[in-house]
Structure formats: C-alpha cells, structure tokens
Design a protein around this motif. Structure first.
Motif, PDB file in Angstrom:
ATOM      1  N   UNK A  30       0.846  -1.188   0.000  1.00 45.80           N
ATOM      2  CA  UNK A  30       0.000   0.000   0.000  1.00 45.80           C
ATOM      3  C   UNK A  30       0.881   1.237   0.000  1.00 45.80           C
ATOM      4  N   UNK A  31       0.459   2.222  -0.771  1.00 53.57           N
ATOM      5  CA  UNK A  31       1.204   3.476  -0.824  1.00 53.57           C
ATOM      6  C   UNK A  31       0.926   4.271   0.444  1.00 53.57           C
ATOM      7  N   UNK A  32       1.918   4.988   0.908  1.00 52.25           N
ATOM      8  CA  UNK A  32       1.781   5.744   2.150  1.00 52.25           C
ATOM      9  C   UNK A  32       2.194   7.195   1.914  1.00 52.25           C
ATOM     10  N   UNK A  33       1.699   8.072   2.789  1.00 57.29           N
ATOM     11  CA  UNK A  33       2.075   9.475   2.652  1.00 57.29           C
ATOM     12  C   UNK A  33       3.284   9.761   3.544  1.00 57.29           C
ATOM     13  N   UNK A  34       3.892  10.908   3.299  1.00 52.55           N
ATOM     14  CA  UNK A  34       5.171  11.218   3.924  1.00 52.55           C
ATOM     15  C   UNK A  34       5.126  11.147   5.445  1.00 52.55           C
ATOM     16  N   UNK A 113       3.945  -9.738  -0.296  1.00 49.61           N
ATOM     17  CA  UNK A 113       5.216  -9.302  -0.833  1.00 49.61           C
ATOM     18  C   UNK A 113       4.885  -8.354  -1.971  1.00 49.61           C
ATOM     19  N   UNK A 114       4.829  -7.066  -1.656  1.00 47.52           N
ATOM     20  CA  UNK A 114       4.465  -6.042  -2.619  1.00 47.52           C
ATOM     21  C   UNK A 114       3.016  -6.181  -3.062  1.00 47.52           C
ATOM     22  N   UNK A 204      -1.121  -3.269  10.329  1.00 49.24           N
ATOM     23  CA  UNK A 204       0.258  -2.801  10.540  1.00 49.24           C
ATOM     24  C   UNK A 204       1.290  -3.906  10.393  1.00 49.24           C
ATOM     25  N   UNK A 205       1.048  -4.812   9.485  1.00 51.79           N
ATOM     26  CA  UNK A 205       1.991  -5.901   9.302  1.00 51.79           C
ATOM     27  C   UNK A 205       1.817  -6.429   7.887  1.00 51.79           C
ATOM     28  N   UNK A 206       2.780  -7.176   7.452  1.00 53.69           N
ATOM     29  CA  UNK A 206       2.646  -7.784   6.129  1.00 53.69           C
ATOM     30  C   UNK A 206       2.000  -9.164   6.236  1.00 53.69           C
TER      31      UNK A 206
END
Lengths: 224, 224
Positions: A30-34, A113-114, A204-206
């Motif tokens: 997932x994409x995250x913000x700064x 994995x991604x 909060x984990x893969x």
DNA sequence: GGGATGCTTCGATGAGGATCGAACTATGCG
DNA sequence: CGCATAGTTCGATCCTCATCGAAGCATCCC
C-alpha cells in the motif's frame, strides 16, 4: 573499477536505516504518505522528506499526488524483489536467533510481498502449480502452460498474456529460501484470496492470516 | 520503526563504491586475494583490508587461507542473488547511458586485471582458446588440454603445471560480464603481449592499447 | 479571505566512516 | 637467519550526509 550499473548508489539508498524502514513499510504494497513514513522510520518530517526525494531520484519509488496528499509506493516488482533478496541475506547472516514471536510465525506462513503472496503457503502453491503442469518452470523463468489460461479463467482470474507486465515471475522467499510466484498472476491470486475473504491482512503488518475455512478453500483450489 | 532483520546494515555494506566493486568482482564465483580486490576497487591495500573485514563481519564473504594467500569469495548463492537483484534495479533505473570517454572505451577493449588481460579482447581470447580445445572449460573451472603445454611452449610460454599458483582461472569481466583468463597462463600471456610490444600500458590507467600491427599479431596467435 | 493541514526548503550542526601513509605482523623462500 | 611478499592495525584527516528547527509553499475547508 568503473562499472556499468551503479549498484553502490542503489544499495546505499537502502543502506540508511530510516530509508530501509520506509521501504520495508512499503513492502506491504500500500502506498503511504510522507508523515506516515516519517513515523515508520522514526524521524522528523523534514528528514523523511529529504529521504523520500533521494529515493525518488534513485528511481525506487513512485509518487501519486491526490490533492494535498502525496502517496509514495515502491517503483515496481523489481524493486520489491531486490528488497526481499536483501531481507533474505539479512535474515541468514543476522544473529537473529531470537525466538520468533507469533507475528513472525504468521509472517512465515503467509505474507504480502508487494502485491502478491509470499511465505510457506505461497511456495507450496507454486510447487503445486508446477506439479500440475499449469506453470512451466525453467531455471529462473516461469511460463504459462497452454492449459493455464482457461484453468485460471474458470477461477475468475483473467490472464492478459500480452500485457507489458510479465505474467509470471519467480521471487525468492526469505523465510523458505525457495521461490514463490510473483508477476501479474501472483497479484491476481492475492486479490482473489482477499476478495473471497479466505484471509485478511493483519493490521500494521505484512502478515496474511487465513481463516480455517479460507485455508481449506485456498488449498483445494491452488494446492490440489 | 518496527524491528526486523537489519536490512540497512547489509545494504550499506554494498552501498560503498569500493565494496560494491569488490563484490562485483567476486560475482564470477572465483575467490580473489586482497590485493587483487584492492586493484579492482581502486583503493589502497589498507583501505581494501578494512572493507574486507567489514564484509566478513557482515557475513557476505567467506575466507579460505592458503599459505600466505587469503582468498575471499562470496558467502553463497543467496548473497550472489541479492547482488544480482541490486544490479537488476540499478540497470533498470539508471539508463545513464553516459557517453563513455576515450579512456573508458579503451578500458572496455583491453585492460590489465591485476596481472592478466581483461576486456573484450581477453574475453574473445578465452572463447577462442576454449573453441580450439586448448583449454577445457567446466563451469567455473578452466583446465589445460593435453595439447596445451606444447602449443604454448611453441609461443615461448612455458607452463609449469605443478606450480602452486593455479595455471588457469576464470575472472569475470565487468565490461562484458563474461569470463576472461586469469592465473599463471593469463599472466604469461600478458607478459608476452607487452614484451612483443603488441600493446603498451596507458599511463596511470589500467587500459592496454594495442598497436594496429600488434593487434593483428595478437589476433593471429590467440584469436585464430 | 483566513485558518488548518501536509509537505518542502534552508541553514546549522554533528557524527560516522572512507581514505591513506607508516609502522607492524605473518608467512614463505632460500 | 634475512629478505620479500601479503596483510593488518593505527592515527590523522577530511568529507559526506543524516538530522532537526524554523520558515516558506501548496492545498483544502469553511
């Protein structure tokens, strides 16, 4: 001494703890913000911002602006594969003989994995698909067998054989030290696993946790 | 900031240019000694020694002592795989097709690699010697064929088959990414090339520049 | 517009680490 | 033993780069 690809440049990008934490956080797909990434990395926002520019310059990240939010994500499966490979070595050489917690155990069984599944379940799945001759494995390459397209279509997975993105790729698994399935097909299978609610992503984990029934279904379909 | 395998530590080991060059040189699978690696990396011996300790501490290298020689090699296929993955990303991301300067071009054609020839000419030479069955190539090992000793003797190159130093060794070429000939025979051939004045060493560089006539002779003898 | 939020740039600081010469140790050769 | 080669350790130097506070943009909401 002079070299073609600048591997030191890429490696040193990953070689800073703050940046490594950010990349690790992005391995979830997932994409995250700064600001989220700053938190993950444990640094201030200015510092994080500086790191993110460097990762962008280095081509390791992509950026999607949406209003005032700027979503950072891994630049692609190749980058994800590289990070998995580094994790693998770090695991192997690390004196990390710490007793693995429950989180770690779950990660070994199945994780994201991604954009595809990794872990024991994923490795077993690739084995089975190759056994059943749906996929053809040659060295480090994986190809579709003639019967694959219709087989996956019956499962609701449409394969676009002509897409730019490779349909199948081998991705080395750090926990099992063997390959699992990446590429468009790997991603589609993960989508299905989540869509069918066979498993859910741990917060909060893969880690990916299968329900008892979901595991049964998954094994019936992909581990037959 | 969650705990995991220390990927930053591993990546930063690869992230120094000198160490990256060393690792790249070791990607051929041939173990090298510290001074060879210092040359490859373009640093002094003390610097190289310091880097090598760090790589050893990090678990990326193995060490095999043989008399006063200490052969460093990659710690295993997993490490090699990781480096390949990094190279892959670096290549994908750095389309830095910088126009190579004349010095670089000359280096690609022929240069000194410790005590033997490297570059396109050297790679072609090894190919030819194997083609002509003067050398026998098996995986990463190169052996003399029965006819080799007399053949090279006719060229004025005496081969001492019982010397401690390996007569033939494969050495990976960074410009071509294929092997060239190292070892005592490789060194003797470079000696001959210089002695016959077929080529001269460029000052302050590893480049080896053939004269037109010298190139012709070299190709007649070694690239037939 | 005005305020709030998200992020980047700037400037100063400081620490880590890459580098090399010189001196020292180790091994082999005769 | 003495000489030569291979390698490490030490000390000093130097430079990059990670870090953060403060200030400056940019975007959204009301």
């Amino acid at each position: 001494m002079r070299e073609g690809p600048d591997i030191a440049r890429i490696a040193s990008l990953v070689g800073d703890p703050a940046r490594a934490n950010m990349l690790n956080a992005l391995m979830g797909g997932t994409a995250l913000i700064a600001s989220e990434l700053a938190l993950e990395a444990g640094v201030s926002l200015p510092t994080a911002s500086s790191h993110l520019s460097k990762l962008m310059d280095g081509g390791l990240l992509t950026l999607a602006s949406q209003g005032r939010h700027r979503y950072y994500g891994l630049a692609g499966p190749q980058v994800a594969g590289m990070i998995e490979a580094i994790i693998g070595v770090a695991e192997a050489v690390g004196p990390k003989r710490v007793r693995p917690g429950p989180r770690d155990a779950a990660m070994r069984v199945a994780r994201v994995c991604y954009d595809h599944l990794a872990g024991e379940q994923a490795v077993a799945m690739l084995d089975s698909l190759v056994d059943r001759k749906l996929l053809l494995r040659e060295e480090n390459e994986i190809r579709l067998s003639p019967s694959a397209i219709s087989h996956f279509a019956a499962l609701g997975i449409e394969i676009d054989d002509k897409a730019r993105r490779p349909v199948c790729r081998a991705c080395l698994d750090w926990s099992v030290r063997r390959s699992h399935l990446a590429g468009a097909l790997g991603a589609a299978i993960l989508d299905k696993v989540i869509a069918e609610k066979w498993a859910r992503r741990e917060k909060d984990s893969r880690a990916v946790v299968f329900s008892p029934k979901g595991k049964q279904e998954f094994e019936r379909v992909f581990l037959a």
